[in-house]
Scaffold this motif. Structure first.
Motif, PDB file in Angstrom:
ATOM      1  N   TYR A  94      31.625 126.955  96.991  1.00  0.00           N
ATOM      2  CA  TYR A  94      30.207 126.220  96.670  1.00  0.00           C
ATOM      3  C   TYR A  94      29.312 126.702  97.629  1.00  0.00           C
ATOM      4  O   TYR A  94      28.087 126.448  97.369  1.00  0.00           O
ATOM      5  CB  TYR A  94      30.573 125.064  96.074  1.00  0.00           C
ATOM      6  N   GLU A  95      29.619 127.017  98.904  1.00  0.00           N
ATOM      7  CA  GLU A  95      28.694 127.552  99.995  1.00  0.00           C
ATOM      8  C   GLU A  95      28.062 128.826  99.892  1.00  0.00           C
ATOM      9  O   GLU A  95      26.711 129.068 100.016  1.00  0.00           O
ATOM     10  CB  GLU A  95      29.297 127.209 101.287  1.00  0.00           C
ATOM     11  N   LEU A  96      28.896 129.788  99.267  1.00  0.00           N
ATOM     12  CA  LEU A  96      28.499 131.172  99.426  1.00  0.00           C
ATOM     13  C   LEU A  96      28.175 131.738  97.723  1.00  0.00           C
ATOM     14  O   LEU A  96      27.711 132.735  97.734  1.00  0.00           O
ATOM     15  CB  LEU A  96      29.617 131.915  99.897  1.00  0.00           C
ATOM     16  N   VAL A  97      28.375 130.883  97.036  1.00  0.00           N
ATOM     17  CA  VAL A  97      28.396 131.430  95.528  1.00  0.00           C
ATOM     18  C   VAL A  97      27.141 130.869  95.003  1.00  0.00           C
ATOM     19  O   VAL A  97      27.368 129.231  94.825  1.00  0.00           O
ATOM     20  CB  VAL A  97      29.677 131.542  94.812  1.00  0.00           C
ATOM     21  N   PRO A  98      25.999 131.028  94.644  1.00  0.00           N
ATOM     22  CA  PRO A  98      24.955 130.302  93.939  1.00  0.00           C
ATOM     23  C   PRO A  98      25.358 129.869  92.511  1.00  0.00           C
ATOM     24  O   PRO A  98      26.054 130.317  92.052  1.00  0.00           O
ATOM     25  CB  PRO A  98      23.714 131.446  93.956  1.00  0.00           C
ATOM     26  N   PRO A  99      24.863 128.504  92.395  1.00  0.00           N
ATOM     27  CA  PRO A  99      25.360 128.071  91.295  1.00  0.00           C
ATOM     28  C   PRO A  99      24.952 128.632  89.903  1.00  0.00           C
ATOM     29  O   PRO A  99      25.556 128.772  88.936  1.00  0.00           O
ATOM     30  CB  PRO A  99      24.584 126.454  91.025  1.00  0.00           C
ATOM     31  N   ASP A 100      23.867 129.550  89.951  1.00  0.00           N
ATOM     32  CA  ASP A 100      23.468 130.470  88.725  1.00  0.00           C
ATOM     33  C   ASP A 100      24.415 131.264  88.356  1.00  0.00           C
ATOM     34  O   ASP A 100      24.800 131.715  87.260  1.00  0.00           O
ATOM     35  CB  ASP A 100      22.110 130.681  88.853  1.00  0.00           C
ATOM     36  N   ILE A 101      24.950 131.869  89.408  1.00  0.00           N
ATOM     37  CA  ILE A 101      25.894 132.839  89.354  1.00  0.00           C
ATOM     38  C   ILE A 101      27.241 132.337  88.651  1.00  0.00           C
ATOM     39  O   ILE A 101      27.925 132.973  87.692  1.00  0.00           O
ATOM     40  CB  ILE A 101      26.322 133.714  90.530  1.00  0.00           C
ATOM     41  N   ALA A 102      27.829 131.070  89.285  1.00  0.00           N
ATOM     42  CA  ALA A 102      28.722 130.520  88.880  1.00  0.00           C
ATOM     43  C   ALA A 102      28.753 130.327  87.296  1.00  0.00           C
ATOM     44  O   ALA A 102      29.579 130.389  86.421  1.00  0.00           O
ATOM     45  CB  ALA A 102      29.246 129.179  89.720  1.00  0.00           C
ATOM     46  N   ARG A 103      27.430 129.460  86.813  1.00  0.00           N
ATOM     47  CA  ARG A 103      27.479 129.116  85.603  1.00  0.00           C
ATOM     48  C   ARG A 103      27.414 130.210  84.641  1.00  0.00           C
ATOM     49  O   ARG A 103      27.863 130.055  83.433  1.00  0.00           O
ATOM     50  CB  ARG A 103      25.981 128.159  85.637  1.00  0.00           C
ATOM     51  N   GLY A 153      32.948 121.735  83.996  1.00  0.00           N
ATOM     52  CA  GLY A 153      33.313 120.412  84.693  1.00  0.00           C
ATOM     53  C   GLY A 153      33.391 120.636  85.919  1.00  0.00           C
ATOM     54  O   GLY A 153      32.800 119.912  86.846  1.00  0.00           O
ATOM     55  N   LEU A 154      34.127 121.684  86.485  1.00  0.00           N
ATOM     56  CA  LEU A 154      34.582 122.065  87.897  1.00  0.00           C
ATOM     57  C   LEU A 154      33.145 122.313  88.579  1.00  0.00           C
ATOM     58  O   LEU A 154      32.889 122.092  89.757  1.00  0.00           O
ATOM     59  CB  LEU A 154      35.647 123.200  88.048  1.00  0.00           C
ATOM     60  N   ILE A 155      32.421 123.141  87.817  1.00  0.00           N
ATOM     61  CA  ILE A 155      31.293 123.679  88.620  1.00  0.00           C
ATOM     62  C   ILE A 155      30.500 122.495  88.899  1.00  0.00           C
ATOM     63  O   ILE A 155      29.605 122.441  90.145  1.00  0.00           O
ATOM     64  CB  ILE A 155      30.401 124.743  87.647  1.00  0.00           C
ATOM     65  N   ASN A 156      30.038 121.628  87.827  1.00  0.00           N
ATOM     66  CA  ASN A 156      29.194 120.465  88.132  1.00  0.00           C
ATOM     67  C   ASN A 156      30.035 119.528  89.332  1.00  0.00           C
ATOM     68  O   ASN A 156      29.185 119.465  90.443  1.00  0.00           O
ATOM     69  CB  ASN A 156      29.480 119.470  87.057  1.00  0.00           C
TER      70      ASN A 156
END
Length: 567
Positions: A94-103, A153-156
């Motif tokens: 969660y530090e290195l992967v931007p949330p928009d990529i994860a989503r 849910g995990l991403i959130n």
């Protein structure tokens, strides 16, 4: 030499046959997923096959996501985890992967194991994305398959923890029109729901709503979108009261923030969801149970609040008379049999049961419970939470408890024949069982059990008694029910203790029916509720109204409140 006219056609047929064989071989490689060559032909031309190939496969197979992932897991050897857990060691993801990529790619870090990162994915057919992920993390990635909702849910949760958002509500936080307007005016709208939920004004606004609910002693918070307004209501002492109407434009922001707090999928706005969290207000710990349903005007949210520090678990405090306590404990102290506590939802049945459990000698008796949810936590009691997602139902949980050598079992609710049968069998085999049931009065519990599917002879041999109850509001001790306080100068002002209602707090009114030979004979004859009621009264049964009127005489409540509840 001239080319023979049929040569080109033969070559085309050979290519077509070769192509068909290749597709058949490729389809066979999917194993039990049963993709056909025709599916693969359609797949190549389907929109989204490049961006979300797994979704296209699901649509072609016309199957549900979980079943398809289970089959894919068998074929590939990748683990399938229906409800993945987030571990602290996943912080690097969660530090290195931007949330928009994860989503966008449906990826969520679970934990770091050795030099590898375990990642849950709901889009398994994207090798280039996984390669990019390894480059960003600087370590190998081990994939597990999980449903889309679980990954969301995990991403959130992952980015929520990384953002270090406030989960403690400040005591001095004001709640008035200007404070709400100020917070509302600072909220910027956008398409990124997670970013919206992390805005400081949104966090502050939701915290203000929760703090005011706790200040007013509300048991529930209703956030109700209507056509032209958003209404926030509190249920105080059993009555709904309007608290505030923020702009309708804030509905999405409030909903997203509360969903993030309770670990729900903020992107899912079209199906019901349930969540849980806890917050601290000063020294108090408040448990919150959230229910979200979609309506025609947006999502309606209801939060049930339970203040663990204010839990009343004494029969005196909940309003039971000494004489009735003696009757109740005479039943509870039996080595086996069953006691039912009945009443509508929210009538305090669980509180009464736990107050009775407090009087049981837990040092010499093994006390166990199966509940949905576990509302109170008591020392010396083993409590099991119903979890349908993991196939832990009342019936299965009760079966498991019976293998734990219990003396006393509390069943949160009897709602079906299987649970009722098991509870009865437990009471007949040396256990004492306490349970709740939804009926209007104590005698009505017997026809209700028969309606569920129990044989009358089982009821007559196990049921010891039925306690029915309702909750009535108590007259405010500060203003004595006038809703105004009178100063020494003779001037009157609205009572702050009861917020101008004239009532503060609630107490229960009861009726207790102990089984006797007459009631058992009538039960065996499948008698109706009226006949059972009359027989109980003849044997000394005192209806709930008598207990309520006695509390009116003692100045604890008033006639209008008794009429409202028992009319």
């Amino acid at each position: 030499m001239a080319r023979e006219p049929g040569d080109n056609g033969g070559s085309t047929k050979e290519l077509a046959a070769s192509d068909a064989q290749r597709l058949e071989k490729a389809a066979a490689s999917f194993g039990k997923l049963r993709l056909s060559a025709d599916h693969l032909r359609t797949f190549a031309e389907a929109p989204g096959s490049d961006d979300e190939p797994w979704d296209v496969v699901l649509s072609l197979l016309a199957t549900d996501e979980q079943r398809a992932m289970e089959l894919l897991s068998e074929r590939t050897g990748l683990p399938f985890v229906a409800e993945p857990r987030l571990e602290e060691s996943a912080v690097r993801f969660y530090e290195l992967v931007p949330p928009d990529i994860a989503r966008e790619h449906h990826l969520a870090g679970l934990e770091q194991v050795g030099s590898a990162m375990v990642v849950a994915t709901a889009q398994p057919m994207q090798p280039s994305v996984f390669q990019m992920l390894e480059e960003r993390l600087g370590m190998p990635v081990r994939l597990v398959l999980s449903p889309r909702g679980a990954v969301a849910g995990l991403i959130n949760r992952g980015y929520e923890q990384q953002g270090d958002l406030v989960t403690e509500i400040v005591d001095e936080m004001p709640f008035d029109e200007s404070a709400i307007a100020s917070a509302a005016g600072s909220i910027t709208q956008g398409n990124d729901l997670l970013a919206m939920a992390r805005q400081t004004p949104v966090i502050r606004l939701v915290n203000m709503i929760l703090f005011e609910a706790i200040r007013r002693r509300a048991s529930d918070v209703h956030i109700h979108p209507e056509e032209n307004r958003l209404v926030i209501r509190y249920r105080v002492d059993g009555m709904l009261v309007d608290a505030f109407s923020p702009p309708t434009s804030l509905a999405s922001a409030i909903s997203s923030r509360i969903k993030v707090m309770t670990e729900l999928d903020i992107a899912n706005r079209h199906s019901p969801q349930d969540g849980y969290t806890s917050v601290r207000v000063g020294s108090k710990k408040i448990d919150i149970r959230l229910s979200v349903i979609p309506t025609v005007y947006g999502e309606r949210l209801v939060m049930r609040l339970l203040d663990q520090s204010q839990t009343q678990l004494s029969l005196d405090q909940v309003g039971m008379t000494e004489a009735m306590q003696t009757e109740l404990m005479d039943i509870v102290d039996r080595p086996n049999g069953m006691l039912l506590v009945t009443g509508p939802t929210g009538s305090g049945k669980t509180t009464t049961l736990y107050a009775a459990l407090q009087k049981i000698d837990r040092a010499t008796r093994n006390v166990m419970t199966i509940e949905d949810p576990v509302e109170y936590h008591l020392e010396g009691i083993s409590q099991m939470q119903v979890n349908p997602k993991r196939d832990v139902t009342f019936a299965k949980g009760l079966r498991a408890l019976l293998r734990q050598d219990p003396d006393v079992i509390l069943v949160g609710e009897i709602r079906d024949q299987e649970t009722a049968q098991l509870a009865i069998q437990a009471s007949l085999t040396g256990h004492f069982v306490l349970a709740t049931l939804h009926t209007n009065d104590a005698p009505g519990a017997i026809p209700r059990l028969i309606d569920i599917g129990l044989e009358p002879f089982l009821i007559t041999s196990s049921l010891l008694g039925v306690l029915a109850q309702r909750l009535v509001r108590k007259i405010c001790p500060t203003c004595n029910g006038t809703a105004f306080e009178h100063s020494h100068t003779g001037n009157a002002k609205r009572c702050d203790s009861c917020l101008g209602t004239g009532y503060r707090g609630r107490l229960a009114v009861y009726e207790i029916m102990k089984m006797n030979d007459t009631l058992r004979r009538l039960t065996a004859q499948n008698a109706d509720g009226v006949t059972l009621y009359e027989a109980a009264v003849d044997a000394g049964f005192k209806p709930m109204r008598e207990d309520a009127l006695d509390k009116v005489k003692r100045g604890l409540t008033d006639q209008s409140e008794v009429y409202r509840v028992l009319h």
